[in-house]
Design an enzyme around this catalytic site. Structure first.
Site, PDB file in Angstrom:
ATOM      1  N   PRO A  11       0.844  -1.206   0.000  1.00 16.45           N
ATOM      2  CA  PRO A  11       0.000   0.000   0.000  1.00 16.45           C
ATOM      3  C   PRO A  11       0.873   1.248   0.000  1.00 16.45           C
ATOM      4  O   PRO A  11       1.800   1.356   0.791  1.00 16.45           O
ATOM      5  CB  PRO A  11      -0.784  -0.111   1.308  1.00 16.45           C
ATOM      6  CG  PRO A  11      -0.646  -1.529   1.744  1.00 16.45           C
ATOM      7  CD  PRO A  11       0.662  -2.010   1.194  1.00 16.45           C
ATOM      8  N   GLU A  12       0.610   2.157  -0.911  1.00 14.91           N
ATOM      9  CA  GLU A  12       1.367   3.405  -0.978  1.00 14.91           C
ATOM     10  C   GLU A  12       0.483   4.547  -0.474  1.00 14.91           C
ATOM     11  O   GLU A  12      -0.665   4.329  -0.105  1.00 14.91           O
ATOM     12  CB  GLU A  12       1.853   3.633  -2.408  1.00 14.91           C
ATOM     13  CG  GLU A  12       2.758   2.468  -2.856  1.00 14.91           C
ATOM     14  CD  GLU A  12       3.797   2.883  -3.882  1.00 14.91           C
ATOM     15  OE1 GLU A  12       4.273   4.025  -3.807  1.00 14.91           O
ATOM     16  OE2 GLU A  12       4.130   2.049  -4.736  1.00 14.91           O
TER      17      GLU A  12
END
Ligand SMILES: [Zn+2]
Length: 271
Positions: free
Chosen positions: A2-3
């Site tokens: 997840p960014e």
């Protein structure tokens, strides 16, 4: 992994719903990257004031103290009134009067850490070295340029490091450098002010669009209410090695930098 956009989409998906809820109980599964740092009973009865984000950390503010949540490599949060029984990868669960917040994290690089305040050592250890927040007004162009000027490493590596600006992860750094017309291998210190301004705008643009689209679907990310994002469909260079550049038709190239893949157009990003 997840960014920043995924974390922001996650935040948006439950922040309003959980605000002003009272914590009924907290349950832990297997050990995460870092321990919670307080007995679960200490959280019972506290009220959730709201949810903020700093870099890739979610800050769940309580009437006393806060929880810092990191999704690690494979974590995802869900918040709902009714959730199915916890499975073997659900390692943190907080029942509240508004619903249950649950962290699913198969690889367990994520964490939920309690701190008495943002200035407490546990919080400073995690948040203290973070660079500027790219989507906030504090992302100042002069400060950004000054930060890059001090670094001789490749611009892509400097952006990924997160101490000048946070949250520009591997996908978004390739996309932003393409939009700004900058070769990922260029030394950060060599970036002129006008090119730095283009990069500054490109970072904000690519991250804001990703948030708007609901985050990327490159991994098994799903936001807290189970909806999926579609950013990947619009990538200009990321994951497109050998395919024609959407601007000039030149085949997209890839290279390895610090064991991560970088994608760029050799024609649109000459230097
Ligand atoms: Zn091109």
């Amino acid at each position: 992994m997840p960014e920043l956009p995924e974390v922001e989409v996650t935040r948006l998906s439950f922040a309003d719903a959980i605000a002003s809820a009272r914590v009924v109980s907290v349950h832990l599964g297997k050990a995460l990257r870092w321990p919670l740092g307080c007995p679960v009973s200490q959280l019972t009865g506290r009220t959730v004031l709201g949810v903020r984000r700093r870099g890739k950390y979610l800050l769940i503010d309580l009437d006393q103290g806060l929880l810092l949540v990191h999704l690690g490599m494979s974590g995802s949060l869900r918040f709902a009134v009714h959730l199915p029984p916890a499975g073997s990868h659900d390692h943190f669960e907080m029942l509240t009067t508004h619903g249950t917040l649950r962290l699913n994290d198969p690889r367990r690089f994520g964490a939920v850490v309690y701190a008495d305040s943002e200035d407490a050592p546990e919080a400073r250890k995690l948040l203290g070295k973070l660079g500027m927040e790219p989507l906030s007004d504090s992302f100042d162009l002069s400060q950004f340029h000054a930060g890059l000027k001090r670094r001789k490493a490749a611009i892509k590596q400097v952006l990924l490091a997160g101490d000048v600006v946070v949250g520009v992860g591997n996908i978004y750094v390739s996309e932003a450098l393409f939009l700004a017309g900058i070769r990922p291998t260029l030394s950060a210190a060599r970036l002129s002010r006008p090119r730095c301004a283009r990069l500054h705008a490109a970072i904000r643009d690519v991250l804001a669009r990703a948030v708007a689209k609901g985050g990327s679907t490159l991994r098994d990310f799903s936001s807290a209410d189970g909806e999926r994002g579609y950013f990947q469909l619009e990538a200009m260079v990321y994951g497109r090695e050998g395919q024609a550049c959407r601007v000039c038709g030149t085949p997209i190239k890839s290279l390895r930098q610090g064991q991560r893949s970088t994608f760029y157009c050799p024609n649109c990003q000459k230097v």
